[in-house]
Write a protein that holds these residues in place. Structure first.
Motif, PDB file in Angstrom:
ATOM      1  N   VAL A 147       8.724 -16.830   4.008  1.00 10.81           N
ATOM      2  CA  VAL A 147       9.205 -16.322   5.254  1.00 10.81           C
ATOM      3  C   VAL A 147       9.498 -14.946   5.217  1.00 10.81           C
ATOM      4  O   VAL A 147      10.544 -14.414   4.425  1.00 10.81           O
ATOM      5  CB  VAL A 147      10.506 -17.206   5.913  1.00 10.81           C
ATOM      6  N   GLN A 158      18.861 -11.562  10.188  1.00 10.43           N
ATOM      7  CA  GLN A 158      18.202 -12.741  10.905  1.00 10.43           C
ATOM      8  C   GLN A 158      17.079 -13.239  10.009  1.00 10.43           C
ATOM      9  O   GLN A 158      16.950 -14.635   9.813  1.00 10.43           O
ATOM     10  CB  GLN A 158      17.432 -12.511  12.101  1.00 10.43           C
ATOM     11  N   ASP A 166      16.609 -17.528   9.171  1.00 12.03           N
ATOM     12  CA  ASP A 166      15.182 -18.068   9.342  1.00 12.03           C
ATOM     13  C   ASP A 166      14.880 -18.766   8.185  1.00 12.03           C
ATOM     14  O   ASP A 166      14.264 -20.066   8.142  1.00 12.03           O
ATOM     15  CB  ASP A 166      13.990 -16.984   9.592  1.00 12.03           C
ATOM     16  N   ASP A 214      16.761 -22.012   8.012  1.00  9.81           N
ATOM     17  CA  ASP A 214      16.261 -22.958   9.158  1.00  9.81           C
ATOM     18  C   ASP A 214      14.864 -23.647   8.505  1.00  9.81           C
ATOM     19  O   ASP A 214      14.828 -25.027   8.534  1.00  9.81           O
ATOM     20  CB  ASP A 214      15.753 -22.176  10.466  1.00  9.81           C
ATOM     21  N   GLU A 215      14.115 -23.111   7.791  1.00 13.06           N
ATOM     22  CA  GLU A 215      12.881 -23.595   7.234  1.00 13.06           C
ATOM     23  C   GLU A 215      13.388 -24.509   6.026  1.00 13.06           C
ATOM     24  O   GLU A 215      12.738 -25.488   5.815  1.00 13.06           O
ATOM     25  CB  GLU A 215      11.952 -22.305   6.745  1.00 13.06           C
ATOM     26  N   THR A 262       7.586 -12.803  10.090  1.00 15.06           N
ATOM     27  CA  THR A 262       8.760 -12.640  10.933  1.00 15.06           C
ATOM     28  C   THR A 262       8.566 -11.107  11.658  1.00 15.06           C
ATOM     29  O   THR A 262       7.535 -10.586  11.114  1.00 15.06           O
ATOM     30  CB  THR A 262      10.121 -12.658  10.111  1.00 15.06           C
TER      31      THR A 262
END
Length: 298
Positions: free
Chosen positions: A124, A263, A267, A270-271, A287
């Motif tokens: 990510v 952020q 992120d 979340d993953e 991203t």
């Protein structure tokens, strides 16, 4: 809460633990990342976040120890920005094979090294090469063809350092600039000050600098000021940390690139929650990047 991820449930029914392993907390980018992650965890709820960082960008052993410590604490997932794209893989691969979910952020693991260890970890993060090219193009436009420039690189073992150097080289080629030197300062401010001072002694005709991150740009600008060359040498960089805002406003820094560090960890979290919930993530989850221009940039 956890209901946002269908199928999410721990076998033991407890709150999942997610470890966040960052690089140097002396770097404002990673301090911002930690603060953003902690705020996100508090807002979202439903899991326990354990953030850890190291004290210098080259403390690979410290990161390895952090990963091993998180495993002993029984985390369900690890979100990691590795200091080195290869050296961190042994403990991370052990984590994956023991059932711990791992999400890679910021600095991508080396694909060949992952293949050799039989793991496939989702990344990510931004396109560092494209971002560096955007920043480098601002310098190319300011100097014009034939402008003499140097690159101050990040850690040689880190994939984002490699990609940013490639992006700067893309801008140099496209803009017809002349690259006269390229050296690492391992992402560190004071080392960059020393390295660039040496560069300037060896090449007093330097007109522009491409720094692989803002922390190093701070040291470079300080060296430029010490030599009385403010305005004569233009600097571009990457990260958009708060500390460079005055440099952008004054024109001491011509451009940087915001990769939204606060952020980025959110992120990754979340993953990681998606993987804990049963999804099998792979490949590159891109991203956002944003070019930020300073005073005097076209």
């Amino acid at each position: 809460m956890l209901a946002a991820f269908p199928g999410f449930a721990r076998a033991a029914g407890g709150t999942p633990k997610i470890g966040l392993v960052m690089k140097s907390l002396a770097n404002e980018f990673f301090k911002d990342m930690q603060e953003g992650a902690v705020a996100y965890a508090k807002k979202r709820g439903g899991f326990e976040l354990i953030p850890v960082g190291i004290q210098s960008e080259t403390d690979i052993d410290g990161q390895i120890a952090a990963v091993e410590n998180l495993l002993t604490r029984g985390v369900d997932a690890i979100v990691i920005a590795p200091a080195d794209s290869r050296a961190l893989l042994p403990p991370v691969a052990r984590a994956v094979k023991s059932g711990v979910k791992v999400i890679n952020i910021d600095v991508a693991f080396d694909p060949e090294s992952m293949k050799k260890r039989g793991v496939d970890i989702a990344f990510v993060g931004p396109d560092n090469r494209a971002g560096a090219k955007m920043s480098g193009e601002v310098l190319a436009q300011a100097l014009g063809r034939g402008g003499k420039v140097v690159i101050v690189e990040g850690n040689p073992g880190a994939e984002n350092a490699t990609q940013r150097k490639l992006g700067y080289q893309d801008a140099i080629t496209a803009g017809g600039l002349t690259l006269i030197d390229s050296r690492t300062a391992h992402w560190e401010t004071e080392e960059a000050n020393s390295v660039f001072t040496d560069m300037l002694t060896a090449h007093p005709d330097i007109q522009g600098v491409m720094a692989a991150n803002d922390s190093m740009a701070l040291g470079i600008v300080k060296a430029i000021q010490a030599r009385g060359k403010t305005g004569a040498i233009k600097v571009v960089s990457f990260d958009d940390i708060p500390a460079v805002k005055p440099l952008l406003e004054s024109g001491a820094l011509l451009a940087t690139v915001d990769q939204f560090g606060s952020q980025l960890a959110a992120d990754g979290i979340d993953e990681a929650l998606k993987e804990i919930g049963g999804q099998n993530l792979t490949g590159w989850i891109k991203t956002e990047l944003k070019l930020v221009k300073g005073k005097g940039a076209a």
